[in-house]
Design a protein around this motif. Structure first.
Motif, PDB file in Angstrom:
ATOM      1  N   MET A 141       0.843  -1.183   0.000  1.00  0.00           N
ATOM      2  CA  MET A 141       0.000   0.000   0.000  1.00  0.00           C
ATOM      3  C   MET A 141       0.886   1.244   0.000  1.00  0.00           C
ATOM      4  N   SER A 142       0.545   2.177  -0.858  1.00  0.00           N
ATOM      5  CA  SER A 142       1.323   3.407  -0.998  1.00  0.00           C
ATOM      6  C   SER A 142       0.653   4.562  -0.261  1.00  0.00           C
ATOM      7  N   ALA A 143       1.462   5.433   0.296  1.00  0.00           N
ATOM      8  CA  ALA A 143       0.961   6.629   0.969  1.00  0.00           C
ATOM      9  C   ALA A 143       0.343   7.573  -0.058  1.00  0.00           C
ATOM     10  N   ILE A 144      -0.632   8.333   0.364  1.00  0.00           N
ATOM     11  CA  ILE A 144      -1.272   9.305  -0.514  1.00  0.00           C
ATOM     12  C   ILE A 144      -0.258  10.303  -1.033  1.00  0.00           C
ATOM     13  N   SER A 145       0.731  10.626  -0.232  1.00  0.00           N
ATOM     14  CA  SER A 145       1.738  11.606  -0.656  1.00  0.00           C
ATOM     15  C   SER A 145       2.614  11.104  -1.796  1.00  0.00           C
ATOM     16  N   THR A 146       2.465   9.829  -2.191  1.00  0.00           N
ATOM     17  CA  THR A 146       3.199   9.341  -3.366  1.00  0.00           C
ATOM     18  C   THR A 146       2.514   9.761  -4.662  1.00  0.00           C
ATOM     19  N   ILE A 147       1.278  10.237  -4.563  1.00  0.00           N
ATOM     20  CA  ILE A 147       0.562  10.748  -5.735  1.00  0.00           C
ATOM     21  C   ILE A 147       1.072  12.153  -6.017  1.00  0.00           C
ATOM     22  N   ARG A 148       1.361  12.415  -7.244  1.00  0.00           N
ATOM     23  CA  ARG A 148       1.836  13.741  -7.642  1.00  0.00           C
ATOM     24  C   ARG A 148       0.859  14.810  -7.148  1.00  0.00           C
ATOM     25  N   ASN A 149       1.370  15.903  -6.670  1.00  0.00           N
ATOM     26  CA  ASN A 149       0.626  17.059  -6.149  1.00  0.00           C
ATOM     27  C   ASN A 149       0.059  16.860  -4.745  1.00  0.00           C
ATOM     28  N   MET A 150       0.146  15.678  -4.183  1.00  0.00           N
ATOM     29  CA  MET A 150      -0.411  15.416  -2.864  1.00  0.00           C
ATOM     30  C   MET A 150       0.719  15.379  -1.836  1.00  0.00           C
ATOM     31  N   GLY A 151       0.741  16.351  -0.966  1.00  0.00           N
ATOM     32  CA  GLY A 151       1.765  16.416   0.058  1.00  0.00           C
ATOM     33  C   GLY A 151       1.235  15.987   1.414  1.00  0.00           C
ATOM     34  N   PRO A 152       2.013  16.205   2.456  1.00  0.00           N
ATOM     35  CA  PRO A 152       1.621  15.777   3.802  1.00  0.00           C
ATOM     36  C   PRO A 152       0.319  16.409   4.305  1.00  0.00           C
ATOM     37  N   LYS A 153       0.068  17.661   3.946  1.00  0.00           N
ATOM     38  CA  LYS A 153      -1.172  18.296   4.419  1.00  0.00           C
ATOM     39  C   LYS A 153      -2.405  17.641   3.800  1.00  0.00           C
ATOM     40  N   MET A 154      -2.356  17.373   2.510  1.00  0.00           N
ATOM     41  CA  MET A 154      -3.494  16.706   1.867  1.00  0.00           C
ATOM     42  C   MET A 154      -3.618  15.272   2.372  1.00  0.00           C
ATOM     43  N   GLU A 155      -2.485  14.639   2.602  1.00  0.00           N
ATOM     44  CA  GLU A 155      -2.513  13.278   3.149  1.00  0.00           C
ATOM     45  C   GLU A 155      -3.220  13.276   4.502  1.00  0.00           C
ATOM     46  N   ALA A 156      -2.935  14.259   5.344  1.00  0.00           N
ATOM     47  CA  ALA A 156      -3.586  14.350   6.649  1.00  0.00           C
ATOM     48  C   ALA A 156      -5.082  14.627   6.503  1.00  0.00           C
ATOM     49  N   GLN A 157      -5.449  15.484   5.547  1.00  0.00           N
ATOM     50  CA  GLN A 157      -6.862  15.767   5.309  1.00  0.00           C
ATOM     51  C   GLN A 157      -7.611  14.499   4.876  1.00  0.00           C
ATOM     52  N   PHE A 158      -7.007  13.757   3.958  1.00  0.00           N
ATOM     53  CA  PHE A 158      -7.639  12.508   3.519  1.00  0.00           C
ATOM     54  C   PHE A 158      -7.735  11.506   4.661  1.00  0.00           C
ATOM     55  N   ALA A 159      -6.723  11.446   5.506  1.00  0.00           N
ATOM     56  CA  ALA A 159      -6.766  10.518   6.651  1.00  0.00           C
ATOM     57  C   ALA A 159      -7.946  10.856   7.559  1.00  0.00           C
ATOM     58  N   ARG A 160      -8.210  12.142   7.778  1.00  0.00           N
ATOM     59  CA  ARG A 160      -9.367  12.550   8.588  1.00  0.00           C
ATOM     60  C   ARG A 160     -10.678  12.111   7.933  1.00  0.00           C
ATOM     61  N   ALA A 161     -10.654  11.959   6.614  1.00  0.00           N
ATOM     62  CA  ALA A 161     -11.850  11.511   5.890  1.00  0.00           C
ATOM     63  C   ALA A 161     -11.890   9.989   5.754  1.00  0.00           C
ATOM     64  N   GLY A 162     -10.907   9.302   6.358  1.00  0.00           N
ATOM     65  CA  GLY A 162     -10.898   7.842   6.339  1.00  0.00           C
ATOM     66  C   GLY A 162     -10.191   7.221   5.154  1.00  0.00           C
ATOM     67  N   LEU A 163      -9.476   8.015   4.379  1.00  0.00           N
ATOM     68  CA  LEU A 163      -8.749   7.508   3.211  1.00  0.00           C
ATOM     69  C   LEU A 163      -7.258   7.623   3.493  1.00  0.00           C
ATOM     70  N   THR A 164      -6.554   6.500   3.406  1.00  0.00           N
ATOM     71  CA  THR A 164      -5.156   6.515   3.828  1.00  0.00           C
ATOM     72  C   THR A 164      -4.162   6.019   2.792  1.00  0.00           C
ATOM     73  N   THR A 165      -4.632   5.522   1.663  1.00  0.00           N
ATOM     74  CA  THR A 165      -3.686   5.006   0.676  1.00  0.00           C
ATOM     75  C   THR A 165      -3.943   5.582  -0.713  1.00  0.00           C
ATOM     76  N   ALA A 166      -2.879   5.617  -1.478  1.00  0.00           N
ATOM     77  CA  ALA A 166      -2.978   6.064  -2.873  1.00  0.00           C
ATOM     78  C   ALA A 166      -3.911   5.146  -3.652  1.00  0.00           C
ATOM     79  N   GLU A 167      -3.868   3.880  -3.342  1.00  0.00           N
ATOM     80  CA  GLU A 167      -4.716   2.908  -4.044  1.00  0.00           C
ATOM     81  C   GLU A 167      -6.205   3.213  -3.830  1.00  0.00           C
ATOM     82  N   GLU A 168      -6.560   3.632  -2.614  1.00  0.00           N
ATOM     83  CA  GLU A 168      -7.957   3.997  -2.344  1.00  0.00           C
ATOM     84  C   GLU A 168      -8.388   5.173  -3.225  1.00  0.00           C
TER      85      GLU A 168
END
Length: 103
Positions: free
Chosen positions: A1-28
């Motif tokens: 499983m890859s971190a959301i921050s591995t997606i181009r344009n998605m940094g740690p802040k967006m990764e944290a926002q997605f985690a609050r929404a229950g989404l934690t992986t790039a695959e999701e």
């Protein structure tokens, strides 16, 4: 499983926002697609922002956020406005949708 921050344009802040929404992986995010992933982000409390939405759309296409052409903007704006106007779903409705049982 890859971190959301591995997606181009998605940094740690967006990764944290997605985690609050229950989404934690790039695959999701890839599986949901940009519109549904961003809708969940908004339902999770993220203030809608057109540039953030565009960054996600383009990132899932492995494109830089500045590569958005003027010709693409009207379609993305319509999609973004539709996401903002959809009512938030209850947790039960979202659960049923996640399993293909929603209305």
């Amino acid at each position: 499983m890859s971190a959301i921050s591995t997606i181009r344009n998605m940094g740690p802040k967006m990764e944290a926002q997605f985690a609050r929404a229950g989404l934690t992986t790039a695959e999701e995010l890839h599986a949901l697609g940009a519109d549904e992933a961003y809708r969940r982000l908004v339902v999770g409390g993220h203030k809608p922002h057109f540039i953030a939405y565009c960054a996600l759309v383009l990132g899932l296409q492995d494109r830089g956020w500045k590569s958005l052409s003027d010709a693409e903007k009207p379609d993305l704006r319509k999609r973004f406005d539709a996401i903002k106007s959809r009512p938030a779903k209850s947790e039960l409705d979202q659960f049923l949708d996640d399993f293909g049982l929603g209305s």
